[in-house]
Write an enzyme that holds these catalytic residues in place. Structure first.
Site, PDB file in Angstrom:
ATOM      1  N   GLU A  85       0.860  -1.204   0.000  1.00  0.00           N
ATOM      2  CA  GLU A  85       0.000   0.000   0.000  1.00  0.00           C
ATOM      3  C   GLU A  85       0.888   1.244   0.000  1.00  0.00           C
ATOM      4  OE1 GLU A  85      -3.690  -1.753   2.530  1.00  0.00           O
ATOM      5  OE2 GLU A  85      -2.015  -1.114   3.758  1.00  0.00           O
ATOM      6  N   CYS A 126     -10.199   0.260   7.940  1.00  0.00           N
ATOM      7  CA  CYS A 126      -9.624   1.540   8.370  1.00  0.00           C
ATOM      8  C   CYS A 126     -10.288   2.753   7.715  1.00  0.00           C
ATOM      9  CB  CYS A 126      -8.133   1.555   8.075  1.00  0.00           C
ATOM     10  SG  CYS A 126      -7.733   1.066   6.386  1.00  0.00           S
TER      11      CYS A 126
HETATM   12  O1  FUB Z   1      -2.370  -0.780   9.413  1.00  0.00           O
HETATM   13  C1  FUB Z   1      -3.466  -0.027   9.842  1.00  0.00           C
HETATM   14  C2  FUB Z   1      -4.233   0.482   8.651  1.00  0.00           C
HETATM   15  O2  FUB Z   1      -4.735  -0.609   7.903  1.00  0.00           O
HETATM   16  C3  FUB Z   1      -3.417   1.261   7.654  1.00  0.00           C
HETATM   17  O3  FUB Z   1      -3.321   2.604   7.923  1.00  0.00           O
HETATM   18  C4  FUB Z   1      -4.126   0.993   6.395  1.00  0.00           C
HETATM   19  O4  FUB Z   1      -3.338   1.265   5.265  1.00  0.00           O
HETATM   20  C5  FUB Z   1      -4.489  -0.442   6.526  1.00  0.00           C
HETATM   21  O5  FUB Z   1      -3.433  -1.265   6.150  1.00  0.00           O
HETATM   22 ZN    ZN Z   2      -7.793   2.956   5.059  1.00  0.00          ZN
END
Ligand code: FUB
Ligand code: ZN
Length: 655
Positions: A325, A421
């Site tokens: 990501e 999230c």
């Molecule tokens: O790891 C916590 C949250 O979940 C991150 O900020 C998002 O990108 C997702 O991976």
């Molecule tokens: Zn998110």
């Protein structure tokens, strides 16, 4: 100098109130049910990965188990608690705007539940309390313990400010104190930090409310310790007798993924997981403004420039790859495999806002606006109950269905995610937009985002009220009416958006000049009640191009009108959007459609469609292309994906 500050911003804007009310009436109740597993929905994995837990949320049940009110196991991501905390923070902003006894009763209950799940020493984290108490703070690269703590602290500060709950603040301070006992530069403490930044910015918020220097020092410690020893996480892993992983799929990530490859002051480019980068930068920028830390501010500026000049999409999306990501390289901005996580653009807005507290430069607000009106709004459907995690700039339904490398490119918004999230992050940002509308710099009040509002300020010890009228983002006329008692000298700074080729300003009906500095036009005078400033921004749609360094966008044009980026969808323009060709001066007419997507402005014009050569194979000798005229319709990017599975593109090919 006497005090200047924002006292209250009341948003009265039709565009934004619709969202805020949607959150209050639909999204918060819906999310509350989801967190309690009481909503009959399909939870989708955000990409094809067997390990993403997607049977249920279980987030509230995790707290009940940790509190001893129920029995069972923890379920969900190791950071599932953060979904509840973000929901609570959003509820706090909503309650601050509109008191709502029923919502407050639920939120008070959540606070009680969180406090009940807190351990005697202040530790809070349902996964470790329930499943692995012996592993607390031992696997920081994956554990998200301080990330979750940060989200609770943010929620607690917001809830305390909204409804004066001493209990929530007390619970947050106990947690922060517990962390302070375990982490710090002193002998015997952990000289480390969390794999996901968040605690830093949260501690600065806690400091802002409590004025307890301990929290400022702890946040500063976390930032300055980060990356000093790039092997810290792996040393911890080697020392942990339990070799099981906390999150699958993360083992191979390199130090860059966590921004620990170098000390922060030496990091020149945005590397790794995009949300982490933005939360880290927000913490850095807050420290810079709170402590006057010039070195930290310089590091923020470097990272900012790298992101917005080389690694950001025209929609304000960031994160070019699903792998981690993450950011990749300068100008690597693929449109159809992009990640562009909603949370990452939300984080970019946090970073921008924190930079504005350091220096008045309109570019920060421009980026805030770009991310907000495009990627962030794209993150939710008009019903407030469906969300995008990933925000692509180009989709082909069959490719998403069949290419495993595009499993993250969803075509319509899911009801919820295994890793949830983004939805509550949207709720907390959009219900706190008043924090992003204005800023006070010395004795100058500056507009950041244009929206109808009533702003109350104290400027050099005197009350000032600004009533803003506009129908932005559809119209470009912004009227500010001043109420300033018997007359006071101060500045009003108007942000002139970077996208505006020209603008006009008048004061009480006469053209007026101000001083343009760093993108703000500042008018300084003795203001009297009844004075009226009108800013007129040009709202004709224009074609934009990317730097030729962006290979994915070469010979392509995107359309922007005001702050809104537009896109083509198959639903309006037929299949094979790659065959549509547009001239640079594409004439477009604008029409507001009150019944589409909750009310939106569309653009229409005549472009061309390239005719496929008859009876040709996959490859053939080059031939002069043949075109036919085609009427095209563009919709704001944030509206895409609401009419079933459908091709979409932001960047159109040039004729
Ligand atoms: O790891 C916590 C949250 O979940 C991150 O900020 C998002 O990108 C997702 O991976
Ligand atoms: Zn998110």
């Amino acid at each position: 100098m006497q005090e200047s500050k924002i006292d209250k911003i009341e948003i009265t804007d039709a565009f934004w109130l619709r969202y805020m009310e949607l959150i209050r009436r639909e999204m918060l109740p819906y999310q509350w049910k989801v967190l309690n597993d009481k909503e009959d929905i399909v939870i989708e994995k955000e990409r094809d990965a067997a390990y993403i837990p997607s049977e249920k949320s279980h987030a509230i049940e995790n707290f009940r188990i940790a509190a001893g009110l129920a029995s069972g196991h923890h379920y969900g991501m190791v950071f599932q608690d953060s979904d509840v905390y973000k929901w609570l923070e959003a509820a706090a902003y909503s309650l601050r705007r509109v008191p709502d006894p029923a919502l407050q009763e639920i939120a008070d209950g959540v606070v009680d539940l969180i406090a009940a799940a807190q351990e005697d020493d202040g530790y809070l984290g349902t996964y470790f309390t329930i499943e692995a108490p012996q592993r607390k703070f031992k696997r920081l690269y994956q554990s998200h313990e301080l990330y979750c703590a940060g989200h609770f602290i943010e929620a607690a500060v917001a809830y305390y400010q909204a409804v004066h709950s001493e209990k929530v603040l007390h619970t947050a301070c106990r947690l922060a104190d517990c962390i302070a006992r375990h982490f710090g530069p002193e002998e015997g403490k952990i000289h480390g930090y969390d794999g996901h930044e968040e605690i830093e910015l949260a501690l600065f918020r806690l400091y802002g409310t409590t004025k307890d220097e301990k929290y400022l020092a702890l946040g500063r410690f976390f930032l300055y310790a980060r990356g000093q020893d790039p092997s810290f996480f792996w040393q911890q892993r080697a020392a942990d007798p339990d070799k099981s992983v906390l999150i699958e799929g993360m083992e191979g990530f390199k130090p860059e993924y966590y921004q620990v490859h170098k000390p922060l002051l030496e990091q020149e480019t945005a590397e790794g997981h995009a949300v982490r980068v933005t939360y880290m930068c927000t913490g850095m920028a807050r420290l810079a403004s709170l402590a006057g830390d010039e070195a930290m501010l310089a590091a923020c500026r470097r990272l900012w420039k790298n992101i917005v000049d080389r690694r950001m999409y025209i929609t304000g999306a960031i994160g070019s790859t699903v792998q981690g990501e993450a950011f990749t390289a300068d100008y690597d901005l693929p449109n159809d495999t992009v990640y562009g996580e909603t949370c990452a653009s939300i984080g970019l807005i946090f970073f921008a806002r924190a930079m504005l507290d350091n220096e008045m430069c309109a570019e920060y607000a421009d980026v805030m606006e770009r991310a907000l009106y495009n990627t962030v709004l794209s993150g939710m459907a008009p019903d407030g109950k469906h969300f995008f995690y990933v925000n692509p700039l180009e989709t082909v339904p069959e490719y998403s269905r069949k290419d495993p490398g595009k499993s993250h490119i969803k075509l319509t918004r899911p009801a919820w995610f295994g890793c949830a999230c983004c939805p509550p992050n949207l709720a907390r940002l959009l219900s706190s937009l008043d924090n992003y509308a204005y800023i006070v710099d010395g004795d100058t009040v500056c507009t950041l985002l244009y929206m109808e509002s009533v702003g109350r300020f104290t400027i050099a010890g005197e009350e000032v009220r600004l009533t803003q009228k506009t129908d932005y983002p559809w119209g470009g006329r912004i009227c500010l009416r001043v109420e300033a008692g018997g007359g006071q000298t101060f500045g009003i700074g108007l942000r002139i958006p970077g996208w505006a080729a020209q603008y006009e300003v008048s004061l009480n009906g006469r053209s007026c000049e101000g001083v343009l500095k760093d993108g703000f036009l500042v008018i300084r005078r003795c203001w009297r009640t009844g004075d009226e400033v009108i800013l007129q921004l040009p709202m004709q749609a224009r074609c934009w191009e990317a730097s030729p360094a962006v290979r994915a966008d070469i010979n392509r044009l995107a359309v922007q009108r005001g702050p809104l980026v537009y896109c083509l969808e198959q639903a309006d323009n037929g299949k094979d959007l790659q065959l549509i060709r547009v001239p640079e001066n594409l004439p477009l007419t604008y029409r507001f459609c009150p019944d589409q997507f909750g009310g939106t402005g569309i653009l229409q014009g005549t472009a061309f469609r390239r005719k496929a050569p008859a009876a040709k194979g996959l490859y053939s000798p080059w031939q002069e292309p043949v075109y036919e005229a085609q009427q095209i319709t563009l919709i704001p990017y944030y509206c895409w994906g609401n009419r079933g599975e459908n091709e979409m593109t932001v960047w159109m090919y040039k004729k």
